[in-house]
Motif scaffolding. Structure first.
Motif, mmCIF file in Angstrom:
data_model
loop_
_atom_site.group_PDB
_atom_site.id
_atom_site.type_symbol
_atom_site.label_atom_id
_atom_site.label_comp_id
_atom_site.label_asym_id
_atom_site.label_seq_id
_atom_site.Cartn_x
_atom_site.Cartn_y
_atom_site.Cartn_z
ATOM 1 N N LEU A 304 0.852 -1.187 0.000
ATOM 2 C CA LEU A 304 0.000 0.000 0.000
ATOM 3 C C LEU A 304 0.890 1.240 0.000
ATOM 4 O O LEU A 304 1.644 1.480 0.936
ATOM 5 C CB LEU A 304 -0.918 0.005 1.217
ATOM 6 N N ILE A 305 0.801 2.017 -1.064
ATOM 7 C CA ILE A 305 1.696 3.166 -1.233
ATOM 8 C C ILE A 305 1.148 4.400 -0.550
ATOM 9 O O ILE A 305 1.869 5.099 0.169
ATOM 10 C CB ILE A 305 1.916 3.450 -2.730
ATOM 11 N N SER A 306 -0.134 4.700 -0.754
ATOM 12 C CA SER A 306 -0.686 5.934 -0.202
ATOM 13 C C SER A 306 -2.198 5.830 -0.064
ATOM 14 O O SER A 306 -2.860 5.099 -0.809
ATOM 15 C CB SER A 306 -0.326 7.125 -1.100
ATOM 16 N N VAL A 307 -2.712 6.592 0.895
ATOM 17 C CA VAL A 307 -4.149 6.730 1.130
ATOM 18 C C VAL A 307 -4.510 8.191 0.891
ATOM 19 O O VAL A 307 -3.850 9.091 1.433
ATOM 20 C CB VAL A 307 -4.528 6.317 2.562
ATOM 21 N N PHE A 308 -5.568 8.452 0.107
ATOM 22 C CA PHE A 308 -5.957 9.807 -0.266
ATOM 23 C C PHE A 308 -7.319 10.144 0.334
ATOM 24 O O PHE A 308 -8.269 9.366 0.203
ATOM 25 C CB PHE A 308 -6.004 9.947 -1.790
ATOM 26 N N SER A 309 -7.385 11.316 0.981
ATOM 27 C CA SER A 309 -8.611 11.751 1.648
ATOM 28 C C SER A 309 -8.934 13.194 1.315
ATOM 29 O O SER A 309 -8.077 13.950 0.831
ATOM 30 C CB SER A 309 -8.478 11.599 3.169
ATOM 31 N N GLY A 310 -10.157 13.578 1.608
ATOM 32 C CA GLY A 310 -10.601 14.965 1.473
ATOM 33 C C GLY A 310 -11.061 15.477 2.824
ATOM 34 O O GLY A 310 -10.332 15.432 3.798
ATOM 35 N N HIS A 311 -12.289 16.028 2.875
ATOM 36 C CA HIS A 311 -12.971 16.386 4.118
ATOM 37 C C HIS A 311 -12.495 17.692 4.729
ATOM 38 O O HIS A 311 -13.300 18.547 5.080
ATOM 39 C CB HIS A 311 -12.839 15.243 5.131
ATOM 40 N N ASP A 312 -11.195 17.858 4.882
ATOM 41 C CA ASP A 312 -10.628 19.058 5.502
ATOM 42 C C ASP A 312 -10.187 20.017 4.407
ATOM 43 O O ASP A 312 -9.137 19.843 3.786
ATOM 44 C CB ASP A 312 -9.458 18.674 6.413
ATOM 45 N N HIS A 313 -10.992 21.059 4.186
ATOM 46 C CA HIS A 313 -10.806 21.922 3.019
ATOM 47 C C HIS A 313 -9.531 22.746 3.072
ATOM 48 O O HIS A 313 -9.025 23.173 2.037
ATOM 49 C CB HIS A 313 -12.003 22.869 2.880
ATOM 50 N N GLY A 314 -9.031 23.001 4.261
ATOM 51 C CA GLY A 314 -7.858 23.856 4.414
ATOM 52 C C GLY A 314 -6.566 23.107 4.635
ATOM 53 O O GLY A 314 -5.611 23.642 5.214
ATOM 54 N N VAL A 315 -6.499 21.852 4.180
ATOM 55 C CA VAL A 315 -5.299 21.024 4.318
ATOM 56 C C VAL A 315 -5.064 20.316 2.986
ATOM 57 O O VAL A 315 -5.999 19.734 2.420
ATOM 58 C CB VAL A 315 -5.465 19.973 5.436
ATOM 59 N N ASP A 316 -3.830 20.341 2.473
ATOM 60 C CA ASP A 316 -3.564 19.579 1.237
ATOM 61 C C ASP A 316 -2.144 19.028 1.160
ATOM 62 O O ASP A 316 -1.612 18.817 0.077
ATOM 63 C CB ASP A 316 -3.917 20.398 -0.006
ATOM 64 N N TRP A 317 -1.524 18.730 2.311
ATOM 65 C CA TRP A 317 -0.188 18.151 2.296
ATOM 66 C C TRP A 317 -0.245 16.621 2.310
ATOM 67 O O TRP A 317 -1.288 16.013 2.541
ATOM 68 C CB TRP A 317 0.650 18.642 3.482
ATOM 69 N N CYS A 318 0.911 16.016 2.094
ATOM 70 C CA CYS A 318 1.087 14.569 2.221
ATOM 71 C C CYS A 318 2.052 14.288 3.371
ATOM 72 O O CYS A 318 2.953 15.087 3.646
ATOM 73 C CB CYS A 318 1.659 13.961 0.938
ATOM 74 N N MET A 319 1.890 13.181 4.041
ATOM 75 C CA MET A 319 2.779 12.770 5.125
ATOM 76 C C MET A 319 3.185 11.316 4.929
ATOM 77 O O MET A 319 2.482 10.535 4.306
ATOM 78 C CB MET A 319 2.076 12.903 6.484
ATOM 79 N N LYS A 320 4.355 10.980 5.443
ATOM 80 C CA LYS A 320 4.773 9.585 5.558
ATOM 81 C C LYS A 320 4.647 9.195 7.024
ATOM 82 O O LYS A 320 5.244 9.843 7.901
ATOM 83 C CB LYS A 320 6.222 9.388 5.095
ATOM 84 N N TRP A 321 3.894 8.145 7.304
ATOM 85 C CA TRP A 321 3.731 7.701 8.683
ATOM 86 C C TRP A 321 4.817 6.670 8.985
ATOM 87 O O TRP A 321 4.653 5.485 8.833
ATOM 88 C CB TRP A 321 2.344 7.106 8.888
ATOM 89 N N SER A 322 5.975 7.177 9.380
ATOM 90 C CA SER A 322 7.108 6.302 9.685
ATOM 91 C C SER A 322 7.571 6.445 11.131
ATOM 92 O O SER A 322 8.219 5.547 11.659
ATOM 93 C CB SER A 322 8.277 6.596 8.745
#
Length: 407
Positions: A304-322
């Motif tokens: 699993l490479i990435s999970v994509f979500s919406g919902h929060d209109h004022g956020v658009d970054w990506c994170m690595k959960w490591s």
């Protein structure tokens, strides 16, 4: 009832082409098999798959036809500026709290009109605003599946349901799309998973009881996902790479935001509101662990490479959960989580609208590497990054806070 039909999804794009037609035994909104023979898509001859993700479109707000027109303009601008093989509508398609039971399917036709015009295949997840006393996500999914066709008369929607149970508990957009090799239409190369995080109100027109749905991916959906995932890997004798889409993000994204570990150059993007995540606990940083089972299943999913979500209109970054976070589980084994840009003029917003772009190259799947960025309404690009083993330490240009235009 399980339908037995011959189905071919035709893609008008030049690079990605539809997988060969085959017998789709359970390709129906009522299908419940763990691993049905869904139709799929195929990497293009150039080995690429280009996905456009619109989120939080919020069509149908009262006395705001201009908002809907502007939102359609956002979609047209993005699609004109970007090649797309598949479009994902990642939740909150409609502000259903304002929509009557005789209106929602007509609004769905508005939502998908830019896709119909271009003969673009699409997949939808439902968000919390798609659930109301007067909107049926089950009916919307069925309308998409059976009635939405391109100008060439071909089916466009992959949106379906694969898990049995009450819609207010299970949701109605839990399914997958297989992605096949560019050189062999029978060789599975990747899976796209779609999950329903629900939220909102139970469909019961005229009852006026205001019953809430749960606001996280249900355990029965998680069990279906785990069984299907494991069966795919066993059947093919290898781990199948994958991406996942769900409207409401998991709690790990809020924990990461709260930790202060996000860097403006290492995880560029707007970060203008507190992340609202899956759970049934109201209030900022209130949490009852509703999505812990789902998070654990994601973390345990190899490939699993990435999970994509919406919902929060004022956020658009990506994170690595490591890194370890105060969550269960505490560490995400390097999975990436990305927020979509708010796409619609409905709903709250002070930021330019746009869509998240995802470019998958077949040759890079083994390294779990994809490219992603945001294409804005004005044609510009924001936050282009590569999600790979070094994301989180690589530096990228800082994303300026982008205010919306007045209208």
């Amino acid at each position: 009832m399980k339908a037995s039909i011959l189905l071919s999804i035709v893609c008008a794009a030049a690079s990605a082409v539809p997988a060969p037609s085959f017998h789709a035994r359970n390709a129906h909104p009522h299908a419940a098999s763990a691993i049905p023979d869904y139709p799929g898509i195929q990497f293009g001859a150039n080995g690429k798959l280009d996905i456009t993700v619109f989120s939080d479109l919020h069509f149908g707000e009262p006395s705001n036809e201009r908002k809907d027109s502007l939102t359609t303009g956002v979609m047209n601008s993005v699609l004109d500026n970007e090649h797309s093989d598949l479009v994902v509508l990642n939740g909150d398609l409609i502000s259903c709290e304002y929509v009557g039971p005789d209106q929602f399917n007509g609004i769905i036709d508005q939502v998908v009109s830019p896709l119909v015009y271009r003969n673009l295949p699409f997949a939808a997840t439902f968000g919390n605003h798609d659930y109301s006393e007067t909107c049926s996500t089950r009916s919307m999914a069925s309308h998409m599946w059976w009635d939405i066709k391109g100008t060439n008369g071909k089916k466009l929607s992959f949106t379906t349901q694969s898990v049995e149970g009450p819609v207010e508990e299970i949701g109605w957009s839990n399914y997958f799309i297989p992605v096949y090799s560019s050189t062999d239409g029978s060789k599975l190369e990747m899976l796209l998973w779609f999950f329903d995080s629900k939220g909102g109100r139970v469909y019961q027109p005229g009852a006026n009881q205001n019953r809430p749905t749960t606001s996280y991916v249900d355990k029965r959906v998680v069990t279906w996902f785990q069984n299907a995932r494991d069966e795919f890997n066993k059947r093919h004798g290898r781990v199948i790479p994958s991406l996942a889409f769900v409207h409401i993000p998991v709690q790990a994204t809020r924990a990461f935001q709260k930790s202060g570990k996000r860097g403006e150059f290492t995880q560029p993007g707007i970060d203008d509101e507190i992340v609202g995540h899956q759970d049934d606990c109201p209030g900022t940083d209130c949490y009852h662990g509703g999505d812990e089972v789902f998070m654990k299943a994601l973390v345990e999913t190899q490939g699993l490479i990435s999970v994509f979500s919406g919902h929060d209109h004022g956020v658009d970054w990506c994170m690595k959960w490591s890194d370890d976070l105060p969550t269960k589980p505490t560490n995400g084994n390097g999975i990436h989580f990305c927020f979509n840009r708010h796409s619609g003029y409905g709903g709250y917003s002070n930021w330019k609208r746009g869509a998240r772009k995802i470019l998958v190259e077949e040759s890079k799947l083994g390294n779990k590497e994809i490219d992603t960025w945001t294409r804005l309404e004005d044609g510009s690009i924001s936050g282009r990054v590569t999600l790979n083993s070094t994301y989180g330490s690589d530096n990228y240009p800082k994303v300026d806070r982008l205010e919306s235009w007045g209208w």
